[in-house]
Motif scaffolding. Structure first.
Motif, PDB file in Angstrom:
ATOM      1  N   ARG A  18       5.185  -0.983   9.821  1.00  0.00           N
ATOM      2  CA  ARG A  18       4.494  -2.019  10.659  1.00  0.00           C
ATOM      3  C   ARG A  18       4.714  -3.261  10.413  1.00  0.00           C
ATOM      4  NH1 ARG A  18       0.122   2.441   9.484  1.00  0.00           N
ATOM      5  NH2 ARG A  18      -0.536   1.492   7.658  1.00  0.00           N
ATOM      6  N   PHE A  76       5.197   3.091  -9.804  1.00  0.00           N
ATOM      7  CA  PHE A  76       4.330   3.154 -10.923  1.00  0.00           C
ATOM      8  C   PHE A  76       5.110   2.346 -12.043  1.00  0.00           C
ATOM      9  CE2 PHE A  76       3.066   6.858  -8.707  1.00  0.00           C
ATOM     10  CZ  PHE A  76       1.782   6.483  -8.193  1.00  0.00           C
ATOM     11  N   VAL A 122       1.303   0.452  -4.225  1.00  0.00           N
ATOM     12  CA  VAL A 122       1.849   0.894  -2.884  1.00  0.00           C
ATOM     13  C   VAL A 122       2.746  -0.184  -2.371  1.00  0.00           C
ATOM     14  CG1 VAL A 122      -0.231   2.308  -2.622  1.00  0.00           C
ATOM     15  CG2 VAL A 122      -0.099  -0.142  -1.859  1.00  0.00           C
ATOM     16  N   SER A 141      -1.093  -3.837   5.002  1.00  0.00           N
ATOM     17  CA  SER A 141      -0.030  -4.214   6.089  1.00  0.00           C
ATOM     18  C   SER A 141      -0.820  -4.994   7.145  1.00  0.00           C
ATOM     19  CB  SER A 141       0.630  -3.027   6.769  1.00  0.00           C
ATOM     20  OG  SER A 141      -0.475  -1.930   7.351  1.00  0.00           O
ATOM     21  N   ILE A 193      -4.430   2.968  10.433  1.00  0.00           N
ATOM     22  CA  ILE A 193      -4.377   2.273   9.172  1.00  0.00           C
ATOM     23  C   ILE A 193      -5.685   2.555   8.002  1.00  0.00           C
ATOM     24  CG2 ILE A 193      -4.670  -0.079   7.789  1.00  0.00           C
ATOM     25  CD1 ILE A 193      -2.990  -1.253  10.142  1.00  0.00           C
ATOM     26  N   HIS A 233      -3.751   7.480   8.684  1.00  0.00           N
ATOM     27  CA  HIS A 233      -2.543   7.493   7.807  1.00  0.00           C
ATOM     28  C   HIS A 233      -2.704   7.689   6.289  1.00  0.00           C
ATOM     29  CE1 HIS A 233       0.566   4.592   5.953  1.00  0.00           C
ATOM     30  NE2 HIS A 233       1.242   6.032   5.855  1.00  0.00           N
ATOM     31  N   ARG A 268       0.447   9.734  -2.691  1.00  0.00           N
ATOM     32  CA  ARG A 268      -0.518  10.200  -3.661  1.00  0.00           C
ATOM     33  C   ARG A 268      -1.512  11.088  -3.441  1.00  0.00           C
ATOM     34  NH1 ARG A 268      -1.032   5.647  -1.342  1.00  0.00           N
ATOM     35  NH2 ARG A 268      -3.390   4.619  -0.548  1.00  0.00           N
TER      36      ARG A 268
HETATM   37  N1  LIG Z   1      -3.378   0.738   3.897  1.00  0.00           N
HETATM   38  C1  LIG Z   1      -2.057   0.245   3.014  1.00  0.00           C
HETATM   39  C2  LIG Z   1      -1.218   1.629   2.990  1.00  0.00           C
HETATM   40  C3  LIG Z   1      -0.494   1.490   1.850  1.00  0.00           C
HETATM   41  C4  LIG Z   1       0.008   2.776   1.496  1.00  0.00           C
HETATM   42  O1  LIG Z   1      -0.588   3.628   1.190  1.00  0.00           O
HETATM   43  N2  LIG Z   1       1.565   2.685   1.354  1.00  0.00           N
HETATM   44  C5  LIG Z   1       2.132   4.050   1.139  1.00  0.00           C
HETATM   45  C6  LIG Z   1       3.691   4.153   1.863  1.00  0.00           C
HETATM   46  S1  LIG Z   1       3.223   4.278   3.559  1.00  0.00           S
HETATM   47  C7  LIG Z   1       2.587   4.100  -0.390  1.00  0.00           C
HETATM   48  O2  LIG Z   1       3.105   3.253  -0.958  1.00  0.00           O
HETATM   49  N3  LIG Z   1       2.102   5.049  -1.167  1.00  0.00           N
HETATM   50  C8  LIG Z   1       2.464   5.418  -2.550  1.00  0.00           C
HETATM   51  C9  LIG Z   1       1.654   6.593  -3.114  1.00  0.00           C
HETATM   52  O3  LIG Z   1       1.035   7.105  -2.402  1.00  0.00           O
HETATM   53  O4  LIG Z   1       1.862   6.816  -4.169  1.00  0.00           O
HETATM   54  C10 LIG Z   1      -1.174  -0.849   4.536  1.00  0.00           C
HETATM   55  O5  LIG Z   1      -1.446  -0.325   5.303  1.00  0.00           O
HETATM   56  O6  LIG Z   1      -0.583  -1.345   3.782  1.00  0.00           O
END
Ligand SMILES: N[C@@H](CCC(=O)N[C@@H](CS)C(=O)NCC(=O)O)C(=O)O
Length: 219
Positions: free
Chosen positions: A16, A41, A53, A67, A102, A106, A112
């Motif tokens: 995005r 991490f 994240v 985002s 968002i 998603h 995680r």
């Molecule tokens: N709501 C956040 C979502 C951030 C997110 O969950 N990113 C995911 C990848 S799309 C992530 O880094 N996940 C790492 C994990 O779940 O451990 C945004 O829109 O930036």
């Protein structure tokens, strides 16, 4: 000042932000954080993003995460081309469409959550894939209903692609990861096709990222 993005090829949230940066013509450098092997991490990155994240966006000494917050910041520093309409009602509609993925769809399929399904409930690969397909389909179904009641013209809010289109295209990318058929979602699929004809979208697609190509070469 240079823009740096911490992202990952498979990350829909990073997708995005990449699209928004490219639609606005803002050059950036992306540093990959492999969220599938747990790089988010490691202490170095954990110090950059307290939530562990991607994406994280760095500009002018500021660090911004989430985002939607990043895209709204881009809209503030570089208002043209507009990605979010100015009129209050249209603005709210654009954000509503954005938050559907968002905030609601998603987050249910990020690593995680999938990892926790396995660890806490013993879910196997098939159960986790079924979970992801269910919630991704729910998101697509809601988008299809919304776009049926207000047809794209040709984009969700009108003549130009914006925040809502970026988010809908991201939901379609999630469906592609899961090899879901889009036959039941013709309006969403048509909108995504129009988006991916635009270089900012096409070049931001996960399968176009160097990390994807490297990962595929090793499998
Ligand atoms: N709501 C956040 C979502 C951030 C997110 O969950 N990113 C995911 C990848 S799309 C992530 O880094 N996940 C790492 C994990 O779940 O451990 C945004 O829109 O930036």
């Amino acid at each position: 000042m240079a823009i740096q993005l911490y992202g990952f090829w498979r990350s829909i949230a990073s997708f995005r932000v990449r699209v928004a940066l490219r639609l606005k013509g803002l050059p950036f450098e992306e540093t990959p954080i492999d969220i599938l092997t747990g790089e988010q991490f490691e202490p170095g990155y954990a110090a950059v993003n307290a939530e562990r994240v991607v994406p994280t966006f760095i500009h002018d000494g500021h660090s911004i995460f989430q985002s939607l917050a990043i895209i709204e910041y881009l809209e503030d520093i570089q208002p043209i081309p507009r990605l979010i309409p100015v009129e209050p009602e249209e603005r709210a509609y654009a954000r509503s469409l954005a938050l559907l993925t968002i905030a609601d769809a998603h987050p249910l399929v990020v690593p995680r959550v999938r990892n926790h399904l396995a660890k806490a409930f013993g879910a196997d690969g098939k159960a986790i894939a079924d979970w992801s397909k269910h919630w991704t389909t729910e998101g697509l179904t809601t988008y299809e209903r919304l776009l049926a009641s207000r047809p794209p013209a040709p984009f969700a809010l009108g003549a130009e692609p914006g925040l809502a289109d970026i988010c809908i295209a991201g939901q379609v990318v999630g469906a592609q990861f899961l090899k879901l058929e889009l036959n039941a979602f013709p309006i969403v699929a048509g909108l995504a096709d129009r988006c991916f004809e635009i270089p900012a979208f096409a070049t931001s697609h996960p399968f176009e990222q160097p990390g994807y190509k490297t990962a595929r070469a090793h499998h």
